[in-house]
Design an enzyme around this catalytic site. Sequence first.
Site, short mmCIF file in Angstrom:
data_model
loop_
_atom_site.label_atom_id
_atom_site.label_comp_id
_atom_site.label_asym_id
_atom_site.label_seq_id
_atom_site.Cartn_x
_atom_site.Cartn_y
_atom_site.Cartn_z
N GLU A 129 90.97 -25.81 36.23
CA GLU A 129 90.93 -26.58 34.98
C GLU A 129 92.29 -26.72 34.30
OE1 GLU A 129 86.19 -25.88 34.08
OE2 GLU A 129 87.65 -24.86 32.78
N GLU A 247 82.67 -27.20 40.66
CA GLU A 247 81.94 -26.35 39.70
C GLU A 247 81.05 -27.23 38.84
OE1 GLU A 247 84.37 -23.55 37.42
OE2 GLU A 247 83.18 -24.03 35.63
#
Length: 453
Positions: A129, A247
């Site tokens: 991220e 994810e």
Amino acid sequence: MNDLNNNILFNAVKAFKSLRLRLGGTLQDRVVYKVGKKPVKCENFKLDQNELLGFSTGCLNRSRWDELNAFFNKTGAIITFGLNALHGRKKAPQGNLYVGDWDSKDARKFIRYTILKNYKIDSWEFGNELAGRGIGASVDATQYGKDLIALKKLINRLYKKSTTVPKILAPGGFFEAEWFAEMLRTSGSGVVDGVTHHIYNLGAGVDKNLIYRVQDPSYLSQVAQTYNDIVNVIKDSGPWSSAWIGESGGAYNSGGKDVSNTFVNSFWYLDQLGMTSTFSHKVFCRQTLIGGNYALLNTTTFIPNPDFYSALLWHRLMGPGVLHTTHNSSPFLRSYAHCSRQSPGVTVLLINLSNSTSFDVTVSSDLNLYPNALAQSLVPVTGTGQREEYHLTPQGGNIQSRVMLLNGQPLKLTSDGQIPEMKPVIADTAAPLHVAPHSIVFARLKDLKAPAC
């Protein structure tokens, strides 16, 4: 995954025979690897609000890595490992941008030790991220691309004597088209094998509307635009790569209590597995195996939640060949079809989001072998053959039940902690397929011929 000796955990992973486990996430970029002849000094993660994401830098000890790999080897798990892509960078004076080259020394020692121990890693993922605006921290796309080139050279050098070379995945973040495109253009051909992006399309876990969103076909379909966009970016800027969901837990911040860990969440979960397949995604990593409300296994007892059984049926029945499906019924009936896994024929997945309407479905195969012809031949599935049916419903008709029924019987662990058998009911192929309100059906049609299969 604290108790690797837990029998239920072991049996749950082994039931898949080849379950992909992604090790990484929020804190992976803060990890120091304590391996090698002269391991660095490091401590366990500690809460520290003055540090990135509220945690100090933490340590992965050699002994823990050895324990994990013993577990992976025994269960047949396929491993994706997330590397510490922030290592060596410094925070810019303003914002959450981190600058400078990635320092690969720590990762190099860790990968070298992994090779020395003959631990099998399917793929190394670079960062978590950090793409676009990032979550807590971000890295410029051009810089990221250059670091990926360095990682590729490192992997090739360390694995030069190995028969197989692990894949490289990146960036493990939320999709922003220009950032992803620039990352692929900069890193260049053959560097990134899988473009991993994260999806939390249901919103916050605490949102009281969460349970309605997982039953709303128009809401579930909104994310299709993201899947289409990322496929187009890959086609234009990195056609050597494939799209992966790295994810996804549906609802962020650990999912929704009494929603994400109950039967109703399988409406979202199986719909996403079906939808991403139609948009050429190769892998879907569920957040999480253990931890939070969105875990496949209960965080304290490890007893499977309903989504575990949904995932296991998908894994066993739906092969990699994806077929186009349409129906002329209500939007509350979701339909997907794949070539059956390791058996002839086609497996159909039907999801009934309606709480009051049932559907009787007749399956037909479009055998249009000549795409330029004006007419298409629709061949109903008829004859004397049989099909296998797996009907999933909630215990007591309560969609927030944590007990899933398969063909009317509760899916529960055996007395010795084994995953129960999941046997189908057999039906006449020519009979309509009944899909009850608020139910999910897998149907394996052995006699259905599809040219793609």
